[in-house]
Scaffold this active site. Sequence first.
Site, PDB file in Angstrom:
ATOM      1  N   ASP A  53      -0.468   0.339   1.824  1.00 32.71           N
ATOM      2  CA  ASP A  53       0.971   0.050   1.758  1.00 32.71           C
ATOM      3  C   ASP A  53       1.731   1.258   1.209  1.00 32.71           C
ATOM      4  OD1 ASP A  53       0.113  -0.179  -0.839  1.00 32.71           O
ATOM      5  OD2 ASP A  53       0.957  -2.176  -1.200  1.00 32.71           O
ATOM      6  N   ASP A  92      -4.077  -3.037   3.632  1.00 36.96           N
ATOM      7  CA  ASP A  92      -3.493  -3.571   2.395  1.00 36.96           C
ATOM      8  C   ASP A  92      -2.684  -4.827   2.681  1.00 36.96           C
ATOM      9  OD1 ASP A  92      -4.216  -2.133   0.145  1.00 36.96           O
ATOM     10  OD2 ASP A  92      -2.656  -0.621   0.418  1.00 36.96           O
ATOM     11  N   LYS A 122      -7.342  -5.394   1.637  1.00 36.13           N
ATOM     12  CA  LYS A 122      -7.390  -4.972   0.236  1.00 36.13           C
ATOM     13  C   LYS A 122      -6.257  -5.637  -0.531  1.00 36.13           C
ATOM     14  CE  LYS A 122      -6.385  -0.579  -1.141  1.00 36.13           C
ATOM     15  NZ  LYS A 122      -5.204  -0.766  -2.008  1.00 36.13           N
ATOM     16  N   GLU A 191      -7.908   3.094  -9.347  1.00 32.48           N
ATOM     17  CA  GLU A 191      -6.878   4.133  -9.247  1.00 32.48           C
ATOM     18  C   GLU A 191      -6.457   4.608 -10.635  1.00 32.48           C
ATOM     19  OE1 GLU A 191      -3.723   3.266  -6.511  1.00 32.48           O
ATOM     20  OE2 GLU A 191      -2.523   4.993  -7.159  1.00 32.48           O
TER      21      GLU A 191
HETATM   22  O1  KIV Z   1      -1.821   2.241  -0.404  1.00 35.69           O
HETATM   23  C1  KIV Z   1      -2.604   3.152  -0.717  1.00 35.69           C
HETATM   24  O2  KIV Z   1      -2.504   4.295  -0.249  1.00 35.69           O
HETATM   25  C2  KIV Z   1      -3.679   2.847  -1.649  1.00 35.69           C
HETATM   26  C3  KIV Z   1      -4.534   3.991  -2.089  1.00 35.69           C
HETATM   27  C4  KIV Z   1      -3.836   4.781  -3.127  1.00 35.69           C
HETATM   28  C5  KIV Z   1      -5.861   3.543  -2.548  1.00 35.69           C
HETATM   29  O3  KIV Z   1      -3.836   1.729  -2.044  1.00 35.69           O
END
Ligand code: KIV
Length: 273
Positions: A53, A92, A122, A191
Amino acid sequence: MTGYISNDLRKVTTLRLIEMKKRGEKISMLTAYDYTIAQILDGAGLDVILVGDSASNVMAGNTTTVPMRLDQMIYYAQGVVRGVKRALVVVDMPFGTYQVNETLAVTNAIRIMQECGADALKLEGGEEIIPMVKKIIDSGIPIMGHLGLTPQSINKFGTYTVRAKDEAEAEKLVRDAHLLEEAGCFGIVLEKIPAKLAERVASELNIPIIGIGAGGAVDGQVLVYADMLGMSKDFSPRFLRRYADLHTIITEAVGNYIEDVKKKDFPNEKEQY
Ligand code: KIV
């Protein structure tokens, strides 16, 4: 050409990621938000492509990931999935699509899977989202967790600084990681947390731990593709390594194009019908 070369063209699965952890093979993961970039990353032999995201920042110019909506994530993910043959594609779930209750979470998760053809989803968070994680996994969808700096909660944190530096937050993070593993997650992104803490989580858990700003003692690494290719000039966190300077390369190429158009050098005789 330099870089990684592999003849292994088998599709990457969640099971294969767990096997990679067992034999100590590090997992490579980058974000992608469109067909063209996804094709290049997949062709280079990347293990996992995350339709993050972070598209909210990279593609739409927002300052946070909070505005990202479900239909927008689905649009980005559809393009990525069309470009990928081998890598595992993780999408995501955007802010607000899984926090409310289990029914809404599983309904939205099924919609993403059906409309994009992604391999997994995710979700950000620990104990608070375990009922939703379980419900989604029960419906047959693999889930990757995300702990530490969870950008969807930026308005609660108030800062993008390193997380879990104090003992209470560190202990909660370790507890959350175990809960996510017990709930059935196939992996977790950590993270921006201290490297020692990430190392502890990676050694205590059987599922792969993928770090971004979490040091080298985890099972794999993830970066935002636009950052590691040097497309963004004004984002330079300590954890970022730039592998190209596409900002300069693109600026020079576009400058050359403008010059050729202005001086009537493009198109030439061979470049027309
Ligand atoms: O959205 C994203 O890019 C992420 C990464 C930082 C793992 O969740």
